[in-house]
Design a protein around this motif. Sequence first.
Motif, PDB file in Angstrom:
ATOM      1  N   GLU A  45       1.384  -0.557 -11.295  1.00  0.00           N
ATOM      2  CA  GLU A  45       1.091  -1.237 -10.028  1.00  0.00           C
ATOM      3  C   GLU A  45       2.172  -0.965  -8.990  1.00  0.00           C
ATOM      4  O   GLU A  45       1.878  -0.747  -7.807  1.00  0.00           O
ATOM      5  N   LEU A  77       3.773  -9.848  -9.303  1.00  0.00           N
ATOM      6  CA  LEU A  77       3.402  -9.235  -8.030  1.00  0.00           C
ATOM      7  C   LEU A  77       3.382 -10.268  -6.910  1.00  0.00           C
ATOM      8  O   LEU A  77       3.769  -9.975  -5.768  1.00  0.00           O
ATOM      9  N   SER A  81       1.822   0.952  -5.260  1.00  0.00           N
ATOM     10  CA  SER A  81       1.814  -0.068  -4.205  1.00  0.00           C
ATOM     11  C   SER A  81       2.084   0.528  -2.824  1.00  0.00           C
ATOM     12  O   SER A  81       2.965   1.372  -2.656  1.00  0.00           O
TER      13      SER A  81
END
Length: 200
Positions: free
Chosen positions: A62, A37, A66
């Motif tokens: 994730e 990330l 996002s």
Amino acid sequence: MNFDELKIDRRLLDALSGRGFTTIHVSTGAEARDAVLELLPGGSLVAHGSSATLQQIGLVEELQSSQNLRYGNADWIAESDAARRTEIRKRISINADVYLGSVQAVTRDGQVVGADLTGSRQAFYTFGPAKVVWVVGANKLVKDLEAAIARVYQVALPQEDARVRSIGWGGSAVNKLVVYSGEPVPGRTTIVLVDENLGY
């Protein structure tokens, strides 16, 4: 073939660096997720292929949630027409700022082996996206190229075949097998090596 458990160490990191790969070494899947990330610039178009590893470390979840990235997979997943979905997937993947995934084996001397049924991941690992990031568990580390190819057939394929059959598909096969002996474009391919067993 017996696949001896090997550890990620300085020798391996140096071998990969010597072949042009950027390396990051972390202890856990959670650390790998966070490291990836951090590599993704805000606003960048990010795509990935099918990967048990990325699912395991929570990276796909994730990306889906996002607010800072453009998650390219969402566009083609939302398309109901199979032909249009394939075209959208190809366009997004080849133009991605960062393309994520994993591979099936990494050798002690820094060679990397990836395999696919259709080539839908290897295509973008080899050409197109500006950046490629692989997350690789310690279970995929083998002593040499012979062991790497054996691992594809003896370890990764049976597990992937079982997975695709469990969701109603007709099974898997090793139709596209790529040996990555080096990365000629400085900074293009990063390998996040993890001291945990991840993926197939």
